[in-house]
Enzyme design. Structure first.
Site, PDB file in Angstrom:
ATOM      1  N   TYR A  33      41.779 -19.684  -0.093  1.00  0.00           N
ATOM      2  CA  TYR A  33      42.883 -19.843   0.846  1.00  0.00           C
ATOM      3  C   TYR A  33      43.825 -20.947   0.381  1.00  0.00           C
ATOM      4  O   TYR A  33      43.489 -21.725  -0.527  1.00  0.00           O
ATOM      5  CB  TYR A  33      42.369 -20.126   2.258  1.00  0.00           C
ATOM      6  CG  TYR A  33      41.797 -21.519   2.464  1.00  0.00           C
ATOM      7  CD1 TYR A  33      40.577 -21.886   1.913  1.00  0.00           C
ATOM      8  CD2 TYR A  33      42.488 -22.473   3.206  1.00  0.00           C
ATOM      9  CE1 TYR A  33      40.059 -23.160   2.110  1.00  0.00           C
ATOM     10  CE2 TYR A  33      41.973 -23.753   3.418  1.00  0.00           C
ATOM     11  CZ  TYR A  33      40.757 -24.080   2.860  1.00  0.00           C
ATOM     12  OH  TYR A  33      40.253 -25.337   3.044  1.00  0.00           O
ATOM     13  N   ARG A  52      47.727 -23.421  -7.636  1.00  0.00           N
ATOM     14  CA  ARG A  52      46.314 -23.667  -7.299  1.00  0.00           C
ATOM     15  C   ARG A  52      45.639 -22.388  -6.812  1.00  0.00           C
ATOM     16  O   ARG A  52      44.481 -22.129  -7.138  1.00  0.00           O
ATOM     17  CB  ARG A  52      46.196 -24.776  -6.248  1.00  0.00           C
ATOM     18  CG  ARG A  52      44.753 -25.160  -5.984  1.00  0.00           C
ATOM     19  CD  ARG A  52      44.622 -26.351  -5.078  1.00  0.00           C
ATOM     20  NE  ARG A  52      45.143 -26.081  -3.747  1.00  0.00           N
ATOM     21  CZ  ARG A  52      45.281 -27.005  -2.794  1.00  0.00           C
ATOM     22  NH1 ARG A  52      44.936 -28.258  -3.041  1.00  0.00           N
ATOM     23  NH2 ARG A  52      45.753 -26.690  -1.613  1.00  0.00           N
ATOM     24  N   ARG A 100      28.112  -3.671   1.700  1.00  0.00           N
ATOM     25  CA  ARG A 100      27.536  -4.999   1.481  1.00  0.00           C
ATOM     26  C   ARG A 100      26.543  -5.008   0.313  1.00  0.00           C
ATOM     27  O   ARG A 100      25.523  -4.316   0.353  1.00  0.00           O
ATOM     28  CB  ARG A 100      26.847  -5.495   2.759  1.00  0.00           C
ATOM     29  CG  ARG A 100      26.449  -6.965   2.671  1.00  0.00           C
ATOM     30  CD  ARG A 100      25.856  -7.477   3.976  1.00  0.00           C
ATOM     31  NE  ARG A 100      25.554  -8.892   3.866  1.00  0.00           N
ATOM     32  CZ  ARG A 100      24.486  -9.385   3.237  1.00  0.00           C
ATOM     33  NH1 ARG A 100      23.617  -8.558   2.693  1.00  0.00           N
ATOM     34  NH2 ARG A 100      24.285 -10.685   3.145  1.00  0.00           N
ATOM     35  N   HIS A 102      25.660  -8.121  -2.854  1.00  0.00           N
ATOM     36  CA  HIS A 102      26.122  -9.429  -3.312  1.00  0.00           C
ATOM     37  C   HIS A 102      27.019  -9.367  -4.550  1.00  0.00           C
ATOM     38  O   HIS A 102      28.027 -10.048  -4.633  1.00  0.00           O
ATOM     39  CB  HIS A 102      24.936 -10.346  -3.601  1.00  0.00           C
ATOM     40  CG  HIS A 102      24.222 -10.798  -2.364  1.00  0.00           C
ATOM     41  ND1 HIS A 102      23.547  -9.932  -1.531  1.00  0.00           N
ATOM     42  CD2 HIS A 102      24.078 -12.025  -1.822  1.00  0.00           C
ATOM     43  CE1 HIS A 102      23.024 -10.612  -0.521  1.00  0.00           C
ATOM     44  NE2 HIS A 102      23.333 -11.893  -0.671  1.00  0.00           N
ATOM     45  N   LYS A 149      39.412 -23.723  -3.974  1.00  0.00           N
ATOM     46  CA  LYS A 149      39.719 -23.786  -2.538  1.00  0.00           C
ATOM     47  C   LYS A 149      39.162 -22.528  -1.873  1.00  0.00           C
ATOM     48  O   LYS A 149      39.890 -21.600  -1.501  1.00  0.00           O
ATOM     49  CB  LYS A 149      41.227 -23.938  -2.310  1.00  0.00           C
ATOM     50  CG  LYS A 149      41.542 -24.477  -0.911  1.00  0.00           C
ATOM     51  CD  LYS A 149      42.950 -25.003  -0.849  1.00  0.00           C
ATOM     52  CE  LYS A 149      43.405 -25.309   0.570  1.00  0.00           C
ATOM     53  NZ  LYS A 149      42.696 -26.381   1.243  1.00  0.00           N
ATOM     54  N   GLU A 182      35.680 -37.119  -1.216  1.00  0.00           N
ATOM     55  CA  GLU A 182      36.910 -36.787  -0.489  1.00  0.00           C
ATOM     56  C   GLU A 182      36.543 -36.523   0.961  1.00  0.00           C
ATOM     57  O   GLU A 182      35.374 -36.568   1.343  1.00  0.00           O
ATOM     58  CB  GLU A 182      37.596 -35.569  -1.111  1.00  0.00           C
ATOM     59  CG  GLU A 182      36.750 -34.306  -1.023  1.00  0.00           C
ATOM     60  CD  GLU A 182      37.418 -33.075  -1.638  1.00  0.00           C
ATOM     61  OE1 GLU A 182      38.651 -33.057  -1.770  1.00  0.00           O
ATOM     62  OE2 GLU A 182      36.680 -32.137  -1.957  1.00  0.00           O
ATOM     63  N   LEU A 207      38.688 -31.488  -4.516  1.00  0.00           N
ATOM     64  CA  LEU A 207      39.761 -30.507  -4.640  1.00  0.00           C
ATOM     65  C   LEU A 207      41.013 -31.244  -5.114  1.00  0.00           C
ATOM     66  O   LEU A 207      41.306 -32.332  -4.608  1.00  0.00           O
ATOM     67  CB  LEU A 207      40.037 -29.855  -3.276  1.00  0.00           C
ATOM     68  CG  LEU A 207      41.156 -28.821  -3.276  1.00  0.00           C
ATOM     69  CD1 LEU A 207      40.682 -27.524  -3.926  1.00  0.00           C
ATOM     70  CD2 LEU A 207      41.630 -28.543  -1.854  1.00  0.00           C
TER      71      LEU A 207
HETATM   72  N1  PLP Z   1      40.169 -31.754  -0.014  1.00  0.00           N
HETATM   73  C1  PLP Z   1      39.727 -30.793   0.802  1.00  0.00           C
HETATM   74  C2  PLP Z   1      38.260 -30.530   0.895  1.00  0.00           C
HETATM   75  C3  PLP Z   1      40.629 -30.043   1.576  1.00  0.00           C
HETATM   76  O1  PLP Z   1      40.180 -29.078   2.392  1.00  0.00           O
HETATM   77  C4  PLP Z   1      42.008 -30.339   1.489  1.00  0.00           C
HETATM   78  C5  PLP Z   1      42.995 -29.594   2.274  1.00  0.00           C
HETATM   79  O2  PLP Z   1      42.689 -28.760   3.064  1.00  0.00           O
HETATM   80  C6  PLP Z   1      42.427 -31.353   0.623  1.00  0.00           C
HETATM   81  C7  PLP Z   1      41.489 -32.041  -0.120  1.00  0.00           C
HETATM   82  C8  PLP Z   1      43.888 -31.711   0.484  1.00  0.00           C
HETATM   83  O3  PLP Z   1      44.564 -30.711  -0.229  1.00  0.00           O
HETATM   84  P1  PLP Z   1      46.124 -30.438   0.006  1.00  0.00           P
HETATM   85  O4  PLP Z   1      46.801 -31.754  -0.153  1.00  0.00           O
HETATM   86  O5  PLP Z   1      46.476 -29.476  -1.064  1.00  0.00           O
HETATM   87  O6  PLP Z   1      46.252 -29.889   1.383  1.00  0.00           O
END
Ligand code: PLP
Length: 285
Positions: A33, A52, A100, A102, A149, A182, A207
């Site tokens: 996403y 990304r 379904r 995997h 993501k 993070e 991320l």
């Molecule tokens: N880290 C995580 C785990 C996130 O879910 C997000 C945003 O949803 C971020 C960092 C920040 O990313 P962005 O600045 O691209 O929204």
């Protein structure tokens, strides 16, 4: 006003927006996403989000559902139909619908695409930024591929819930070496007493936030010194300032970590400056 979603080729009322029960996003969290901020009815830093997205899809061997230009048209249309001037637009791409099993389905199975948009309360967000948020820390328990993501967010859901139950807004993960990685939905930052901004480098455990990447450029322009290195919760508690970044929060001050006040308990000056200057450096489309 009823809200509109885009689901696999159709714009429909959000209340009727459905995906198939055998969608792999639903059954396996087999999808990715993106969330873009919407400002002045325009998408913020859209091209970077799409780069990304393409990387996330590539890493999971999910086909790109359509050209980025077509995705842009759909995302803008969903923003327009929902009359969002300030808010977020959400895009989800899954591996598609298949019996379904995997392992990957045959290549004839096409990815599913969902887009939604939501207005946010600008004044409320500004008020939150004026007082700052609280964070808790907890042990990192996510899979190592957090650079993708992916919609597989169960640990993040549990972390956010734990934060809420403890009167905080965000949770910072701490890795087995004792360093903050993070937030559950944001990147984590501190500002040292001598004015250096510190955040973990993108090469491991986080991320690569788009807001983070833009902010690095903002810091360059404002001549704010940047150190990309890990920091511990103890260093963060003793820091002058702390904040998180994400598309929906932009630069959000952190005023307490695990119940301990950061700095003087107010949003810091550098944090406020970065929040104010951020959109001068973002791309609007
Ligand atoms: N880290 C995580 C785990 C996130 O879910 C997000 C945003 O949803 C971020 C960092 C920040 O990313 P962005 O600045 O691209 O929204």
């Amino acid at each position: 006003m009823s809200r509109t979603a885009y689901v696999n080729g159709r714009y429909c009322d959000l209340r009727d927006a459905c995906v198939n029960v055998e969608d792999r996003g639903y059954q396996f969290a087999d999808g990715v996403y993106e969330v873009c901020e919407v400002r002045g009815a325009r998408l913020v830093d859209f091209p970077r989000h799409m780069v990304r997205l393409q990387r996330s899809l590539r890493e999971l061997q999910i086909d790109e559902p359509m050209p980025i230009t077509a995705l842009a048209i759909i995302m803008r249309e969903v923003v327009r139909r929902n009359r969002v001037t300030y808010g977020i637009v959400y895009l989800q791409v899954t591996r598609g619908v298949a019996r379904r099993d995997h392992a990957f389905p045959p290549s004839s199975v096409k990815p599913s695409v969902v887009v939604t948009a939501r207005a946010l309360d600008y004044e409320k967000k500004q008020q939150t930024a004026a007082t700052g948020i609280k964070v808790i820390t907890l042990a990192e328990n996510r899979w190592p591929r957090v650079d993708i993501k992916s919609v597989s967010l169960l640990p993040n859901v549990l972390a956010k819930q734990e934060a809420r139950e403890k009167g905080a807004y965000e949770a910072w993960y701490v890795d087995s070496d004792g360093f903050v990685t993070e937030g559950a939905s944001s990147n984590a930052w501190i500002v040292t007493k001598d004015g250096r901004a510190v955040t973990r480098s993108v090469d491991r455990g986080i991320l690569a936030g788009i807001t983070r990447a833009v902010l690095v450029e903002v810091m360059g322009a404002l001549q704010i010194r940047l150190e990309e290195r890990p920091f511990t919760p103890a260093e963060a508690r003793e820091a002058a300032e702390a904040f998180v970044t994400s598309a929906s929060q932009i630069v959000m001050p952190v005023v307490a970590i695990d119940g301990r006040v950061v700095g003087n308990g107010q949003p810091g000056g550098i944090t406020r400056q970065l929040r104010e200057e951020f959109h001068r450096f973002s791309a609007f489309s």
